[in-house]
Design a protein around this motif. Sequence first.
Motif, PDB file in Angstrom:
ATOM      1  N   GLY A   1      43.390  97.643 -32.361  1.00 20.71           N
ATOM      2  CA  GLY A   1      43.626  97.022 -31.176  1.00 20.71           C
ATOM      3  C   GLY A   1      43.591  98.125 -29.994  1.00 20.71           C
ATOM      4  N   GLU A   2      43.873  99.290 -30.266  1.00 19.31           N
ATOM      5  CA  GLU A   2      43.989 100.319 -29.122  1.00 19.31           C
ATOM      6  C   GLU A   2      42.662 100.808 -29.217  1.00 19.31           C
ATOM      7  OE1 GLU A   2      47.224 103.329 -30.498  1.00 19.31           O
ATOM      8  OE2 GLU A   2      48.268 101.440 -30.770  1.00 19.31           O
ATOM      9  N   GLY A   3      41.778 100.944 -30.346  1.00 21.22           N
ATOM     10  CA  GLY A   3      40.296 101.354 -30.298  1.00 21.22           C
ATOM     11  C   GLY A   3      39.537 100.470 -29.551  1.00 21.22           C
ATOM     12  N   LEU A   4      39.880  99.060 -29.706  1.00 23.16           N
ATOM     13  CA  LEU A   4      38.901  98.124 -28.858  1.00 23.16           C
ATOM     14  C   LEU A   4      39.178  98.238 -27.351  1.00 23.16           C
ATOM     15  CD1 LEU A   4      39.426  94.996 -30.790  1.00 23.16           C
ATOM     16  CD2 LEU A   4      37.619  96.250 -30.461  1.00 23.16           C
ATOM     17  N   ILE A   5      40.587  98.616 -27.085  1.00 24.33           N
ATOM     18  CA  ILE A   5      40.896  98.856 -25.635  1.00 24.33           C
ATOM     19  C   ILE A   5      40.172  99.940 -25.161  1.00 24.33           C
ATOM     20  CG2 ILE A   5      43.014  99.097 -24.128  1.00 24.33           C
ATOM     21  CD1 ILE A   5      44.615  97.777 -26.134  1.00 24.33           C
ATOM     22  N   GLU A   6      40.371 101.096 -25.957  1.00 25.03           N
ATOM     23  CA  GLU A   6      39.825 102.424 -25.441  1.00 25.03           C
ATOM     24  C   GLU A   6      38.293 102.463 -25.135  1.00 25.03           C
ATOM     25  OE1 GLU A   6      43.562 104.976 -27.255  1.00 25.03           O
ATOM     26  OE2 GLU A   6      41.783 104.741 -28.332  1.00 25.03           O
ATOM     27  N   HIS A   7      37.793 101.404 -26.194  1.00 31.92           N
ATOM     28  CA  HIS A   7      36.221 101.109 -26.041  1.00 31.92           C
ATOM     29  C   HIS A   7      35.788 100.533 -24.776  1.00 31.92           C
ATOM     30  CE1 HIS A   7      32.702  98.495 -26.715  1.00 31.92           C
ATOM     31  NE2 HIS A   7      31.990  99.715 -26.714  1.00 31.92           N
ATOM     32  N   SER A   8      36.466  99.713 -24.396  1.00 25.86           N
ATOM     33  CA  SER A   8      36.371  98.873 -23.104  1.00 25.86           C
ATOM     34  C   SER A   8      36.470  99.796 -21.858  1.00 25.86           C
ATOM     35  CB  SER A   8      37.162  97.414 -22.804  1.00 25.86           C
ATOM     36  OG  SER A   8      37.745  97.113 -23.988  1.00 25.86           O
ATOM     37  N   ALA A   9      37.564 100.559 -22.066  1.00 28.00           N
ATOM     38  CA  ALA A   9      37.858 101.394 -20.774  1.00 28.00           C
ATOM     39  C   ALA A   9      36.673 102.513 -20.702  1.00 28.00           C
ATOM     40  CB  ALA A   9      39.029 102.352 -21.258  1.00 28.00           C
ATOM     41  N   LEU A  10      36.096 102.804 -22.027  1.00 23.60           N
ATOM     42  CA  LEU A  10      35.081 103.793 -22.021  1.00 23.60           C
ATOM     43  C   LEU A  10      33.839 103.195 -21.302  1.00 23.60           C
ATOM     44  CD1 LEU A  10      33.880 106.293 -22.998  1.00 23.60           C
ATOM     45  CD2 LEU A  10      33.099 105.157 -25.030  1.00 23.60           C
ATOM     46  N   VAL A  11      33.577 101.712 -21.396  1.00 21.09           N
ATOM     47  CA  VAL A  11      32.279 101.071 -20.976  1.00 21.09           C
ATOM     48  C   VAL A  11      32.296 101.134 -19.467  1.00 21.09           C
ATOM     49  CG1 VAL A  11      31.227  98.713 -20.825  1.00 21.09           C
ATOM     50  CG2 VAL A  11      31.819  99.703 -23.209  1.00 21.09           C
ATOM     51  N   GLU A  12      33.831 100.860 -18.915  1.00 16.89           N
ATOM     52  CA  GLU A  12      33.960 100.669 -17.604  1.00 16.89           C
ATOM     53  C   GLU A  12      33.853 102.167 -16.844  1.00 16.89           C
ATOM     54  OE1 GLU A  12      37.602  98.853 -16.464  1.00 16.89           O
ATOM     55  OE2 GLU A  12      37.409  97.157 -17.633  1.00 16.89           O
ATOM     56  N   ALA A  13      34.277 103.165 -17.513  1.00 14.29           N
ATOM     57  CA  ALA A  13      34.139 104.435 -17.084  1.00 14.29           C
ATOM     58  C   ALA A  13      32.675 104.930 -16.996  1.00 14.29           C
ATOM     59  CB  ALA A  13      34.997 105.388 -17.948  1.00 14.29           C
TER      60      ALA A  13
END
Lengths: 549, 167
Positions: free
Chosen positions: A179-191
């Motif tokens: 779950g943390e990985g998925l969240i960080e992935h979406s954060a990466l996409v936004e950045a």
Amino acid sequence: MTQEDNAFKELIDDYVVECLPLAERVADTFVELERRWHAGSVADDLLGSVKGTLHTVKGNSAMMGLAPMQELAHALEDVCALLGRDAELQTEQTAALLVAGGSLLVEQVRAAAKGGDRRRTREFVAQVRALESRASESAATVDRRRGDRRGTAEPGAEPSGSVVRVDFRRLDTLLEVLGEGLIEHSALVEAYRRVARRSEAVEELGDLDRTIVALEKTMKRLEAVVMGIRLLPISTVFGRFPRLLRDIAHGEGKRVRLAVSGGETALDKAVLDRLGEPLLHLLNNAVVHGIETPEERRAGGKPPEAALELSAVSHSGRVVIRLSDDGRGLDEARILAKAEALGLEVRSADPEQIRSLIFLPGFSTAAEVSQLAGRGVGLDVVATSIRGLGGTIDVESQPGRGVTFVLNLPLTLAIVRSLIVEVDQERYAVPISHVAETVRAEPEAIHEINRRGVALWRGDLIHVSDGGALLGTASSPTKARRFFIVISSGGKRRGVMVDRLVGHQDVVVKGLDPTLGRPEVVSGTTILGDGRVACILDAVRILDQRIPA
Amino acid sequence: MSRDGLLRFADTVNRETAPAPAPMPGGELHLIAFGLDREEYGIKVGQVREVIRVTEITRVPQSPPHVRGVTNLRGRILPVVEIRSRLGLEPAVVTPRSRIIVVDVQDRVLGILVDAVLQVAKVPLDTVTPPPDEVLSPQTDYINGVAHWSGRLIILLELEKVLLLQA
């Protein structure tokens, strides 16, 4: 507790994990044996496999110093060996003895931490010895040799080496990390998007973009693998039903055969854990109310033994469970009469709608009607638990031919596809399975009756609540919201006004800490792509709420 | 140490780096001191896991009044308690100095929102006295005592009681 105590407790836990399914298999086989003998058919093929299973239970119990279980398994083995030699003993009395022994074995293995019940084991072994001596009187050639017979492999045993046992809590941790990985992935996409907007045509951005897309695919695969590990066959729930059903049927003086299929269908353990109770309730109802006595069935031209069918199939990310009986079916006229007596408005003569009334709370307390109508005891409770799992329940019925319950369940509760909405700057996740539609709210489309919102939706007037009032946000009451979402479950619908539809997202569900009390409108929390926490709306309970906001 | 230095130090406090104090003659209390309005409060360091800066706190509908909301603590959902409402103070206004003290009480991990973390200190036990009876009430049983130490008053709180975990 000393370290040795802990180590011993772990060993006992291992013993239960390994032996309980074996003991259950033994007990189930004896139930089947009894049924076949009762029907006058042969069951010799069952004896061979059950002896092997008993042998393993005996060995494991001896290793743990659990004498009662060891002796019990041994005695049951003896009876099986005896039956193989002497067909005369294949009586209902022997079958009853075996069924009792099987249940006792399951009970003792389950409570292995207590060391077993010496007294009841001794009583049982005495009964077995009595049977043996009767047999030896009738046939002086009975061979009483006992002890180790063979070293053949267990039927159904997993090949050792390819299987590891893992504490389920570690799988929960794995899911959290995912779950943390998925969240960080979406954060990466936004950045990435923010950077891409500012820098024009930088070549390296293309590489970054490709990597992000590749990472997304990898995350999806990782998610599938983790979810796959969490899935267990539904037979872990179905497994205990044959014995329970036998006891219920005996108590009611009815004869029932249960056919189970699709036991290998896999579901998340968290769903399975909450599925046993409602299913058992339905089985119980089928036997007590749905199925007729053998005499009634004969009179009606049916075989005296009723057929119950329990099946599971997976279908596009969901699991459909069907439970059918060939009993008397629902009495729709009585359901209708009861609904009118309860003051329920029945607007349609559609049989499907009439049948669905049995899931309403009022019917659960109406004992005398449910007896006559054939169903209804606590069905609202069953329906509520199924809907609480994000599932649906429907009923099909043919008078005189039987009833089928159809349950449609999500594979998992851990990751839920959700619609993210915004109300007064607060974000909420709404499980897609409960969203019927999202509607752009034209101000003139929302009317007020008794100071509460209503709107016309698909030809019906539905109640539309303000999201801010429902969730207790700090909002100005006059503010116009731009959308409403229609949430639905079990035939109930309600609109909720929101400011913004943010998008769809697979959210990893996290529980509510007890410190947060027991809110009625949210069922859990999740972490969104930007790292913020959002609450997950509990659509089922919002729809059940009597007090409209 | 400057105030900023102290804050940085407090930010790094956790169980591993702050073991229970060695008993000294007369005994002492190992405290973390924090500010709420004008007063200074202290809780035992042993119950503190870490001190974090305040990021987004999400309100949870229909949660009890003393709950401020939940926040994301490295992928874990941390409930944040508004300790001020328990002490009869107005709800906190979050400033750059605000901190969340992550505590571990009766196997539950909770965050306490405070105006500022002031100091981690070893306070001699003989500086601790009960507050005057006149200011206490049956509802203030969460006050363990008051440390009068290096010119300051530190009100010592019993976490289990102030967080309403007694029941």
